[in-house]
Scaffold this motif. Structure first.
Motif, PDB file in Angstrom:
ATOM      1  N   THR A 172       0.810  -1.217   0.000  1.00  0.00           N
ATOM      2  CA  THR A 172       0.000   0.000   0.000  1.00  0.00           C
ATOM      3  C   THR A 172       0.845   1.271   0.000  1.00  0.00           C
ATOM      4  OG1 THR A 172      -0.225  -0.208   2.422  1.00  0.00           O
ATOM      5  CG2 THR A 172      -2.015  -1.061   1.056  1.00  0.00           C
ATOM      6  N   ALA A 173       2.167   1.134   0.066  1.00  0.00           N
ATOM      7  CA  ALA A 173       3.047   2.274  -0.149  1.00  0.00           C
ATOM      8  C   ALA A 173       3.196   2.590  -1.637  1.00  0.00           C
ATOM      9  CB  ALA A 173       4.421   2.013   0.465  1.00  0.00           C
ATOM     10  N   THR A 174       2.681   1.695  -2.459  1.00  0.00           N
ATOM     11  CA  THR A 174       2.640   1.865  -3.913  1.00  0.00           C
ATOM     12  C   THR A 174       1.225   2.312  -4.288  1.00  0.00           C
ATOM     13  OG1 THR A 174       1.901  -0.377  -4.454  1.00  0.00           O
ATOM     14  CG2 THR A 174       4.254  -0.078  -4.011  1.00  0.00           C
ATOM     15  N   PRO A 175       0.901   2.434  -5.565  1.00  0.00           N
ATOM     16  CA  PRO A 175      -0.469   2.807  -5.939  1.00  0.00           C
ATOM     17  C   PRO A 175      -1.529   1.739  -5.650  1.00  0.00           C
ATOM     18  CG  PRO A 175       1.063   3.443  -7.666  1.00  0.00           C
ATOM     19  CD  PRO A 175       1.841   2.607  -6.700  1.00  0.00           C
ATOM     20  N   ILE A 176      -1.142   0.577  -5.128  1.00  0.00           N
ATOM     21  CA  ILE A 176      -2.107  -0.471  -4.799  1.00  0.00           C
ATOM     22  C   ILE A 176      -2.861  -0.066  -3.528  1.00  0.00           C
ATOM     23  CG2 ILE A 176      -2.423  -2.909  -4.222  1.00  0.00           C
ATOM     24  CD1 ILE A 176       0.164  -3.498  -5.707  1.00  0.00           C
ATOM     25  N   THR A 177      -4.178  -0.131  -3.572  1.00  0.00           N
ATOM     26  CA  THR A 177      -5.002   0.263  -2.428  1.00  0.00           C
ATOM     27  C   THR A 177      -5.218  -0.914  -1.480  1.00  0.00           C
ATOM     28  OG1 THR A 177      -7.116  -0.324  -3.463  1.00  0.00           O
ATOM     29  CG2 THR A 177      -6.226   1.879  -3.939  1.00  0.00           C
ATOM     30  N   PRO A 178      -5.600  -0.648  -0.216  1.00  0.00           N
ATOM     31  CA  PRO A 178      -5.887  -1.749   0.716  1.00  0.00           C
ATOM     32  C   PRO A 178      -6.983  -2.692   0.215  1.00  0.00           C
ATOM     33  CG  PRO A 178      -5.602   0.291   1.920  1.00  0.00           C
ATOM     34  CD  PRO A 178      -5.599   0.661   0.471  1.00  0.00           C
ATOM     35  N   GLY A 179      -8.027  -2.142  -0.397  1.00  0.00           N
ATOM     36  CA  GLY A 179      -9.078  -2.996  -0.925  1.00  0.00           C
ATOM     37  C   GLY A 179      -8.573  -3.922  -2.013  1.00  0.00           C
ATOM     38  N   GLN A 180      -7.662  -3.427  -2.836  1.00  0.00           N
ATOM     39  CA  GLN A 180      -7.085  -4.258  -3.897  1.00  0.00           C
ATOM     40  C   GLN A 180      -6.170  -5.329  -3.320  1.00  0.00           C
ATOM     41  OE1 GLN A 180      -5.358  -1.077  -6.149  1.00  0.00           O
ATOM     42  NE2 GLN A 180      -7.188  -0.762  -7.422  1.00  0.00           N
ATOM     43  N   VAL A 181      -5.497  -5.027  -2.204  1.00  0.00           N
ATOM     44  CA  VAL A 181      -4.700  -6.047  -1.529  1.00  0.00           C
ATOM     45  C   VAL A 181      -5.603  -7.176  -1.045  1.00  0.00           C
ATOM     46  CG1 VAL A 181      -3.208  -6.543   0.440  1.00  0.00           C
ATOM     47  CG2 VAL A 181      -2.903  -4.425  -0.837  1.00  0.00           C
ATOM     48  N   ALA A 182      -6.737  -6.820  -0.447  1.00  0.00           N
ATOM     49  CA  ALA A 182      -7.666  -7.832   0.068  1.00  0.00           C
ATOM     50  C   ALA A 182      -8.207  -8.703  -1.050  1.00  0.00           C
ATOM     51  CB  ALA A 182      -8.813  -7.153   0.821  1.00  0.00           C
ATOM     52  N   THR A 183      -8.709  -8.080  -2.118  1.00  0.00           N
ATOM     53  CA  THR A 183      -9.281  -8.874  -3.210  1.00  0.00           C
ATOM     54  C   THR A 183      -8.198  -9.624  -3.978  1.00  0.00           C
ATOM     55  OG1 THR A 183      -9.283  -6.849  -4.564  1.00  0.00           O
ATOM     56  CG2 THR A 183     -11.342  -7.467  -3.472  1.00  0.00           C
ATOM     57  N   GLY A 184      -6.993  -9.044  -4.044  1.00  0.00           N
ATOM     58  CA  GLY A 184      -5.886  -9.770  -4.680  1.00  0.00           C
ATOM     59  C   GLY A 184      -5.539 -11.025  -3.913  1.00  0.00           C
ATOM     60  N   HIS A 185      -5.565 -10.941  -2.576  1.00  0.00           N
ATOM     61  CA  HIS A 185      -5.301 -12.136  -1.771  1.00  0.00           C
ATOM     62  C   HIS A 185      -6.384 -13.185  -2.011  1.00  0.00           C
ATOM     63  CE1 HIS A 185      -3.764 -14.580   1.533  1.00  0.00           C
ATOM     64  NE2 HIS A 185      -5.018 -14.730   1.912  1.00  0.00           N
ATOM     65  N   LEU A 186      -7.632 -12.775  -2.114  1.00  0.00           N
ATOM     66  CA  LEU A 186      -8.711 -13.730  -2.384  1.00  0.00           C
ATOM     67  C   LEU A 186      -8.534 -14.382  -3.758  1.00  0.00           C
ATOM     68  CD1 LEU A 186     -11.780 -11.791  -0.935  1.00  0.00           C
ATOM     69  CD2 LEU A 186     -10.725 -13.859   0.006  1.00  0.00           C
ATOM     70  N   MET A 187      -8.063 -13.619  -4.727  1.00  0.00           N
ATOM     71  CA  MET A 187      -7.790 -14.200  -6.048  1.00  0.00           C
ATOM     72  C   MET A 187      -6.683 -15.250  -5.959  1.00  0.00           C
ATOM     73  SD  MET A 187      -8.016 -10.713  -8.344  1.00  0.00           S
ATOM     74  CE  MET A 187      -7.351 -11.474  -9.832  1.00  0.00           C
ATOM     75  N   TRP A 188      -5.669 -14.961  -5.141  1.00  0.00           N
ATOM     76  CA  TRP A 188      -4.587 -15.933  -4.956  1.00  0.00           C
ATOM     77  C   TRP A 188      -5.109 -17.211  -4.302  1.00  0.00           C
ATOM     78  CZ3 TRP A 188      -0.367 -18.122  -6.187  1.00  0.00           C
ATOM     79  CH2 TRP A 188       0.349 -18.901  -5.281  1.00  0.00           C
ATOM     80  N   VAL A 189      -5.947 -17.065  -3.284  1.00  0.00           N
ATOM     81  CA  VAL A 189      -6.523 -18.242  -2.629  1.00  0.00           C
ATOM     82  C   VAL A 189      -7.339 -19.055  -3.633  1.00  0.00           C
ATOM     83  CG1 VAL A 189      -8.072 -19.050  -0.811  1.00  0.00           C
ATOM     84  CG2 VAL A 189      -6.547 -17.119  -0.370  1.00  0.00           C
ATOM     85  N   THR A 190      -8.087 -18.381  -4.478  1.00  0.00           N
ATOM     86  CA  THR A 190      -8.875 -19.076  -5.499  1.00  0.00           C
ATOM     87  C   THR A 190      -7.977 -19.915  -6.404  1.00  0.00           C
ATOM     88  OG1 THR A 190     -10.518 -17.294  -5.503  1.00  0.00           O
ATOM     89  CG2 THR A 190     -10.524 -18.785  -7.383  1.00  0.00           C
ATOM     90  N   SER A 191      -6.868 -19.344  -6.825  1.00  0.00           N
ATOM     91  CA  SER A 191      -5.968 -20.082  -7.722  1.00  0.00           C
ATOM     92  C   SER A 191      -5.354 -21.286  -7.017  1.00  0.00           C
ATOM     93  CB  SER A 191      -4.869 -19.154  -8.250  1.00  0.00           C
ATOM     94  OG  SER A 191      -4.028 -18.700  -7.194  1.00  0.00           O
TER      95      SER A 191
END
Length: 259
Positions: free
Chosen positions: A99-118
């Protein structure tokens, strides 16, 4: 500027980069444990169980296979949604770096869920291949069972990620989740025997679990006996759990990371 999809895929890429170097640490729990359960329960205990009405006329190993697909997805999802999330906040603090980059906290959360899905998809695919080799897959319906299993795992993963994002300690808060929710759900939600075999007053507790809905779907798909409206109800329940969990996860990530 990153698009929302690009941002989430970068979160997935970060998890993949770590996993490809450390996959040996989790291969037993994510891939081999379901196989051990299938062999021990399906062929061990199952050798003492005759095909009948309880097993829908199939051998016990065949009856067990699609249910274990859903059960393994839930267990793997729980593992990926507890301590790894806490680590991202507390120990490795990788979420703060993201989140120190342009990635938002919400995108971190949904990105983690995408990783779990894979991860659930890959582990389920390997288990399906092993089940096919062992002769306990009855037909191509198992592919649909795999999709339902992943949905079941994610329906449980999303609320757990939301909960994990609120944990401040060393992870002892996860113990009640493992002992009083995950374990009873695995044993009593229809994986090893029909829920109708439980006492009447216990059955409603099984019905509210995502695993029961997942087992109904995976078995129905594997044996080609899905009914339209029950299937719609099961899928809607799981999608609702996932949606609410994902929204709460994004909210809790924002609260914790936007300081």
């Amino acid at each position: 500027m990153l698009s929302p999809l690009q941002a989430r895929m970068l979160v997935v890429e970060a998890s993949w980069t770590w996993y490809r170097r450390n996959w040996r640490a989790s291969v037993v729990s994510t891939v081999l444990n379901p196989v051990f359960f299938l062999v021990a329960m399906g062929f061990g205990l199952g050798s003492q169980i005759q095909p009948g009405t309880v097993t829908s006329g199939h051998s016990y190993a065949v009856y067990l296979m699609p249910a274990l697909l859903a059960s393994a997805a839930v267990q793997n999802a729980t593992g990926e949604s507890t301590f790894p999330v806490l680590s991202g906040f507390k120990w490795s603090r990788v979420y703060w770096a993201m989140t120190a980059t342009p990635i938002t906290p919400g995108q971190v959360a949904t990105g983690h869920l995408m990783w779990v899905t894979s991860k659930l998809t890959f582990a389920g695919l390997v288990f399906t291949v092993v089940g096919t080799v062992l002769g306990v897959v009855t037909g191509p319906g198992i592919v649909l069972s795999l999709l339902f299993a992943v949905l079941t795992g994610m329906a449980f993963a999303a609320p757990v990620v939301a909960f994990a994002a609120t944990v401040q300690g060393e992870g002892t808060a996860f113990n009640p989740l493992f002992r009083f929710i995950l374990l009873p759900m695995t044993l009593l939600a229809g994986t090893f025997f029909p829920v109708t075999e439980l006492p009447v007053y216990v059955q409603p507790l099984a019905w509210i679990t995502p695993l029961w809905h997942g087992v109904e779907l995976t078995r129905g798909a594997a044996f080609w006996n899905l009914e339209f409206w029950p299937t719609v109800g099961h899928v809607a329940y799981l999608l609702a759990m996932f949606t609410v969990g994902a929204l709460l996860a994004a909210r809790h990530f924002r609260r914790r990371l936007e300081v």
